[in-house]
Design an enzyme around this catalytic site. Structure first.
Site, PDB file in Angstrom:
ATOM      1  N   LYS A 128      10.817  -7.146 -13.055  1.00 29.03           N
ATOM      2  CA  LYS A 128      11.462  -6.485 -11.584  1.00 29.03           C
ATOM      3  C   LYS A 128      12.706  -7.109 -11.099  1.00 29.03           C
ATOM      4  O   LYS A 128      13.127  -8.402 -11.787  1.00 29.03           O
ATOM      5  CB  LYS A 128      10.407  -6.673 -10.486  1.00 29.03           C
ATOM      6  CG  LYS A 128      10.654  -5.521  -9.555  1.00 29.03           C
ATOM      7  CD  LYS A 128       9.708  -4.549  -9.730  1.00 29.03           C
ATOM      8  CE  LYS A 128      10.106  -3.554  -8.707  1.00 29.03           C
ATOM      9  NZ  LYS A 128       9.049  -2.320  -8.886  1.00 29.03           N
ATOM     10  N   ASP A 168      13.592   1.582  -7.464  1.00 28.65           N
ATOM     11  CA  ASP A 168      12.573   1.357  -6.467  1.00 28.65           C
ATOM     12  C   ASP A 168      13.111   1.332  -5.241  1.00 28.65           C
ATOM     13  O   ASP A 168      14.072   2.283  -5.177  1.00 28.65           O
ATOM     14  CB  ASP A 168      12.150  -0.242  -6.880  1.00 28.65           C
ATOM     15  CG  ASP A 168      10.816  -0.683  -6.013  1.00 28.65           C
ATOM     16  OD1 ASP A 168       9.733  -0.391  -6.573  1.00 28.65           O
ATOM     17  OD2 ASP A 168      10.840  -1.233  -4.913  1.00 28.65           O
TER      18      ASP A 168
HETATM   19  P1  NDP Z   1      12.666   4.420  -1.087  1.00 27.50           P
HETATM   20  O1  NDP Z   1      13.714   3.643  -0.971  1.00 27.50           O
HETATM   21  O2  NDP Z   1      12.865   5.921  -1.729  1.00 27.50           O
HETATM   22  O3  NDP Z   1      11.641   4.888   0.122  1.00 27.50           O
HETATM   23  C1  NDP Z   1      11.070   3.785   0.910  1.00 27.50           C
HETATM   24  C2  NDP Z   1      10.472   4.054   2.083  1.00 27.50           C
HETATM   25  O4  NDP Z   1       9.644   3.156   2.862  1.00 27.50           O
HETATM   26  C3  NDP Z   1      11.460   4.738   3.052  1.00 27.50           C
HETATM   27  O5  NDP Z   1      10.899   5.719   4.136  1.00 27.50           O
HETATM   28  C4  NDP Z   1      11.683   3.411   4.038  1.00 27.50           C
HETATM   29  O6  NDP Z   1      11.990   3.537   5.371  1.00 27.50           O
HETATM   30  C5  NDP Z   1      10.210   2.679   3.905  1.00 27.50           C
HETATM   31  N1  NDP Z   1      10.318   1.487   4.042  1.00 27.50           N
HETATM   32  C6  NDP Z   1      11.142   0.351   3.062  1.00 27.50           C
HETATM   33  N2  NDP Z   1      10.931  -0.884   3.423  1.00 27.50           N
HETATM   34  C7  NDP Z   1      10.543  -0.569   4.466  1.00 27.50           C
HETATM   35  C8  NDP Z   1      10.038  -1.722   5.660  1.00 27.50           C
HETATM   36  N3  NDP Z   1      10.583  -3.029   5.069  1.00 27.50           N
HETATM   37  N4  NDP Z   1       9.463  -1.428   6.583  1.00 27.50           N
HETATM   38  C9  NDP Z   1       9.042  -0.109   7.016  1.00 27.50           C
HETATM   39  N5  NDP Z   1       9.564   0.966   5.987  1.00 27.50           N
HETATM   40  C10 NDP Z   1      10.129   0.649   5.009  1.00 27.50           C
HETATM   41  O7  NDP Z   1      11.523   3.822  -2.121  1.00 27.50           O
HETATM   42  P2  NDP Z   1      10.386   4.323  -3.014  1.00 27.50           P
HETATM   43  O8  NDP Z   1       9.749   5.389  -2.413  1.00 27.50           O
HETATM   44  O9  NDP Z   1      10.658   4.289  -4.512  1.00 27.50           O
HETATM   45  O10 NDP Z   1       9.592   3.094  -2.936  1.00 27.50           O
HETATM   46  C11 NDP Z   1       8.106   3.011  -1.955  1.00 27.50           C
HETATM   47  C12 NDP Z   1       7.208   1.976  -2.520  1.00 27.50           C
HETATM   48  O11 NDP Z   1       6.644   2.502  -3.621  1.00 27.50           O
HETATM   49  C13 NDP Z   1       7.827   0.776  -2.921  1.00 27.50           C
HETATM   50  O12 NDP Z   1       6.546  -0.129  -2.289  1.00 27.50           O
HETATM   51  C14 NDP Z   1       7.997   0.440  -4.382  1.00 27.50           C
HETATM   52  O13 NDP Z   1       7.938  -0.611  -4.850  1.00 27.50           O
HETATM   53  C15 NDP Z   1       6.863   1.441  -4.732  1.00 27.50           C
HETATM   54  N6  NDP Z   1       6.940   2.174  -5.836  1.00 27.50           N
HETATM   55  C16 NDP Z   1       8.004   2.815  -6.340  1.00 27.50           C
HETATM   56  C17 NDP Z   1       7.899   3.522  -7.660  1.00 27.50           C
HETATM   57  C18 NDP Z   1       8.841   4.461  -7.872  1.00 27.50           C
HETATM   58  O14 NDP Z   1       8.851   4.961  -9.043  1.00 27.50           O
HETATM   59  N7  NDP Z   1      10.067   4.787  -7.120  1.00 27.50           N
HETATM   60  C19 NDP Z   1       6.867   3.281  -8.870  1.00 27.50           C
HETATM   61  C20 NDP Z   1       5.706   2.543  -8.153  1.00 27.50           C
HETATM   62  C21 NDP Z   1       5.708   1.889  -6.834  1.00 27.50           C
HETATM   63  P3  NDP Z   1      13.659   3.474   5.769  1.00 27.50           P
HETATM   64  O15 NDP Z   1      14.307   4.437   5.124  1.00 27.50           O
HETATM   65  O16 NDP Z   1      13.600   3.476   7.143  1.00 27.50           O
HETATM   66  O17 NDP Z   1      13.927   2.137   5.317  1.00 27.50           O
HETATM   67  O1  2IT Z   2       6.994  -0.327  -8.988  1.00 30.04           O
HETATM   68  C1  2IT Z   2       7.335   0.462  -9.865  1.00 30.04           C
HETATM   69  O2  2IT Z   2       6.356   0.715 -10.965  1.00 30.04           O
HETATM   70  C2  2IT Z   2       8.395   0.977 -10.354  1.00 30.04           C
HETATM   71  N1  2IT Z   2       9.476   0.872  -9.244  1.00 30.04           N
HETATM   72  C3  2IT Z   2       8.870   1.894 -11.327  1.00 30.04           C
HETATM   73  C4  2IT Z   2       9.156   1.077 -12.472  1.00 30.04           C
HETATM   74  C5  2IT Z   2       9.893   1.979 -13.641  1.00 30.04           C
HETATM   75  O3  2IT Z   2      10.479   1.076 -14.572  1.00 30.04           O
HETATM   76  O4  2IT Z   2       9.766   2.997 -13.791  1.00 30.04           O
END
Ligand code: NDP
Ligand code: 2IT
Length: 448
Positions: A128, A168
Site C-alpha cells: 500500500k 484508494d
Molecule cells: P474516495 O476518495 O473515492 O472516497 C472517499 C469517501 O470517504 C469520500 O466520500 C470522503 O469524503 C470520505 N472520507 C474519506 N476520509 C474521510 C474521513 N477521514 N472522514 C470522513 N469521511 C472521509 O475513496 P474510495 O471510495 O476509493 O475509498 C473508500 C474506502 O474504501 C477506503 O477505506 C478505501 O481504503 C477502501 N477501499 C477502496 C477500494 C477501491 O477500489 N477504491 C478497494 C477496497 C477498499 P470527503 O470527500 O469529504 O473527503
Molecule cells: O484497499 C484496496 O483493496 C484498494 N484500494 C484496491 C487495491 C488494488 O490494487 O486494486
C-alpha cells in the site's frame, strides 16, 4: 508456551517496535486474535516465525515529494510505499492521497492487503502507499504536477512483476492517468500492467471502477441468503460518497433495495425517496463539490452534520468511507434499529467495539478483507487482460467478479467451521483462509 501466550507476546513486541502506529496495531490485533486455531493445526509456523515475518514489511519506502502550486509556491509532501509481502505475487495495493496519511496508516492498509489479496485466490502479494497530499481544492494542473513528482521517485520501485499500485482514497482515474503518463515517460515503456484502475480506453478493465462497491453488495447478498433473505425491498445506508460508496449504492438499487442515506466528511444526506445516483455522481465526481450541494438540487432530501449516517434506520449498513468511522455508539444505534447485516466496503471502518456489538446481537458482519476484496480482485483481472493484451466485455468481467465474491464468502464460512467457529464468523474464516495461503507459500520459499 501456549499458542495464546505466544500471540500475546508477538503482539506486545510489535506494539513496542512500532510505537505511535495505532491503526497498524489494531489491524494486527484483529488478525492475530483469529489465528490461534490455525497455529494449533500448524505448530511448525511458530518455529519458522511466520507471524513475526508477516508483521514486518519486506520493504518500506518513505520519500520527499516537492512540487509547485498554481501561485508558483513550492510545496513539500511525504510519500510512502510499504511493500509488505511478495509471497503470492507482486506487491499489490492502492495509493491513498489524504492529509491524514502517515506510515502507520499505510502499514495498516498494507497489512490488511496481504490477507485480502490472498483471499481472492489470485497471484498478488500485499502492499500500500500514498501521500499526505490533500487533493481537495487543487486544480487539475496541481494534481498533475504532484502526481508527476510522486512517480518520479516511486517509479524505480515499481514494475508489472514487482509492485503494482492502484487507487484508494483521493486517487481515482484522473490521478492514475497522470501517474501512468509519468511512469511511461521515465521508463520509455508502455507497461500497462504496472498500475491498475486505468480507464478502459487505454488498458483498463471493465468493471474495475464499479468493482469494490459491487463486490461489497454481492458479499452482503451472500450473507443475507444464508438466512433466507434478499436485498429486495430492504433499506440500506451507505457511508461515504466516493468510488466505493457510489457503486455500492448503484448495486443495492439494481437488486431492488433502497439506499436512503450517504455521507462525506462534512455530514450526511437522508433521501427517503432513495439516493438519486445521477445527481450524486454529478455532485461528487464531476463538480467535486460537498455533499450539501445534493440537497440544493433535491429539496425532498435533507442534509445533517449532527450524529452520523448510521443513526438513520436501515436493514443493511455499508460503511464505505474510512477507518474507524463506525464506533460503539453507531453500532448500538444500528442494532436498536434492527440492522440485519453490515458489510465493510472501506478498510477497517468498524472499531473493534462496534464489531463486538454486532457479534453479540447476531448481526451478519462481513469484514473488509472479504467484503471489499472485489476491487483488488478486479485489479488482478485487469493485470490478466494486460498480460494477454486482451479486453473482456463488461458482462464477462462482472461475472468473474461475482464468482470471486461467492468463493470468498463460501471459503470464509468453511474455514470458520473447520477451525471451531460459527460458520458466520467471517472474521475468523477470512483471516485464517488468507493466512494459510500466505504461510504455505512463505514456507515453500524458505527463510527469505
Ligand atoms: P474516495 O476518495 O473515492 O472516497 C472517499 C469517501 O470517504 C469520500 O466520500 C470522503 O469524503 C470520505 N472520507 C474519506 N476520509 C474521510 C474521513 N477521514 N472522514 C470522513 N469521511 C472521509 O475513496 P474510495 O471510495 O476509493 O475509498 C473508500 C474506502 O474504501 C477506503 O477505506 C478505501 O481504503 C477502501 N477501499 C477502496 C477500494 C477501491 O477500489 N477504491 C478497494 C477496497 C477498499 P470527503 O470527500 O469529504 O473527503
Ligand atoms: O484497499 C484496496 O483493496 C484498494 N484500494 C484496491 C487495491 C488494488 O490494487 O486494486
Amino acid at each position: 508456551m501456549s499458542v495464546l501466550g505466544y500471540i500475546e507476546d508477538v503482539y506486545a513486541e510489535i506494539c513496542r517496535r512500532n510505537p505511535t502506529e495505532s491503526e497498524f496495531h489494531q489491524a494486527v490485533a484483529e488478525v492475530l486474535h483469529s489465528l490461534a486455531p490455525a497455529l494449533h493445526a500448524h505448530p511448525e509456523y511458530l518455529e519458522s516465525r511466520i507471524i513475526e515475518r508477516l508483521c514486518e514489511p519486506e520493504r518500506q519506502i518513505v520519500f520527499r515529494i516537492p512540487w509547485v502550486d498554481d501561485h508558483g509556491d513550492v510545496r513539500v509532501n511525504r510519500g510512502f510505499r510499504v511493500e509488505f509481502s511478495s509471497a503470492l505475487g507482486p506487491y499489490k495495493g492502492g495509493l491513498r492521497f489524504h492529509p491524514s496519511v502517515n506510515l502507520g496508516i499505510v502499514k495498516f492498509l498494507g497489512f490488511e492487503q496481504i490477507f485480502k489479496n490472498a483471499l481472492t485466490g489470485m497471484a498478488i502479494g500485499g502492499g500500500k502507499g500514498g501521500a499526505d497530499f490533500d487533493p481537495k481544492g487543487r486544480s487539475d494542473g496541481e494534481v498533475m504536477r504532484f502526481c508527476q513528482s510522486f512517480m518520479t521517485e516511486l517509479h524505480r520501485h515499481l514494475g508489472e512483476r514487482t509492485d503494482v499500485p492502484a487507487g484508494d482514497i483521493g486517487v481515482g482515474s484522473r490521478e492514475i492517468g497522470f501517474l501512468f503518463g509519468q511512469y511511461k515517460r521515465i521508463t520509455n515503456r508502455f507497461e500497462a500492467g504496472v498500475l491498475t484502475g486505468k480507464p478502459v480506453a487505454w488498458g483498463g478493465s471493465h468493471v474495475r471502477t464499479e468493482a469494490t462497491g459491487y463486490g461489497a453488495v454481492y458479499f452482503a447478498q451472500e450473507m443475507l441468503a444464508t438466512r433466507g433473505k434478499t436485498l429486495d425491498g430492504r433499506r440500506a445506508v451507505v457511508s461515504g460518497s466516493g468510488n466505493v460508496a457510489v457503486y455500492a449504492i448503484e448495486k443495492v438499487q439494481a437488486l431492488g433495495g433502497s439506499v436512503v442515506a450517504c455521507s462525506d466528511s462534512s455530514g450526511y444526506v437522508v433521501d427517503e425517496n432513495g439516493i438519486d445516483l445521477d445527481l450524486l455522481k454529478e455532485v461528487k465526481e464531476i463538480r467535486r463539490a460537498r455533499l450539501s450541494a445534493y440537497v440544493e438540487a433535491r429539496p425532498t432530501a435533507r442534509f445533517s452534520d449532527r450524529g452520523t449516517v448510521f443513526d438513520v434506520p436501515c436493514d443493511v449498513a455499508l460503511p464505505c468511507a474510512t477507518q474507524n468511522e463506525l464506533g460503539e455508539q453507531d453500532a448500538v444505534a444500528l442494532v436498536k434499529n434492527g440492522v440485519l447485516a453490515v458489510a465493510e466496503g472501506a478498510n477497517m471502518p468498524c472499531t473493534p467495539e462496534a464489531v463486538g456489538i454486532f457479534r453479540e446481537a447476531d448481526v451478519l458482519f462481513g469484514p473488509g478483507k472479504a467484503a471489499n476484496a472485489g476491487g483488488v480482485a478486479t485489479s488482478a483481472l485487469e493485470m490478466r487482460q494486460n498480460a494477454s493484451r486482451d479486453q473482456w466485455t463488461f458482462a464477462e468481467t462482472e461475472d468473474r467478479l461475482a464468482t470471486v465474491m461467492r468463493q470468498i464468502h463460501a471459503q470464509s464460512r468453511a474455514a470458520a467451521e473447520t477451525y471451531g467457529g460459527a460458520p458466520d464468523d467471517y472474521v475468523l474464516g477470512a483471516n485464517i483462509t488468507g493466512f494459510l495461503r500466505v504461510a504455505e507459500a512463505m514456507t515453500a520459499h524458505g527463510i527469505v
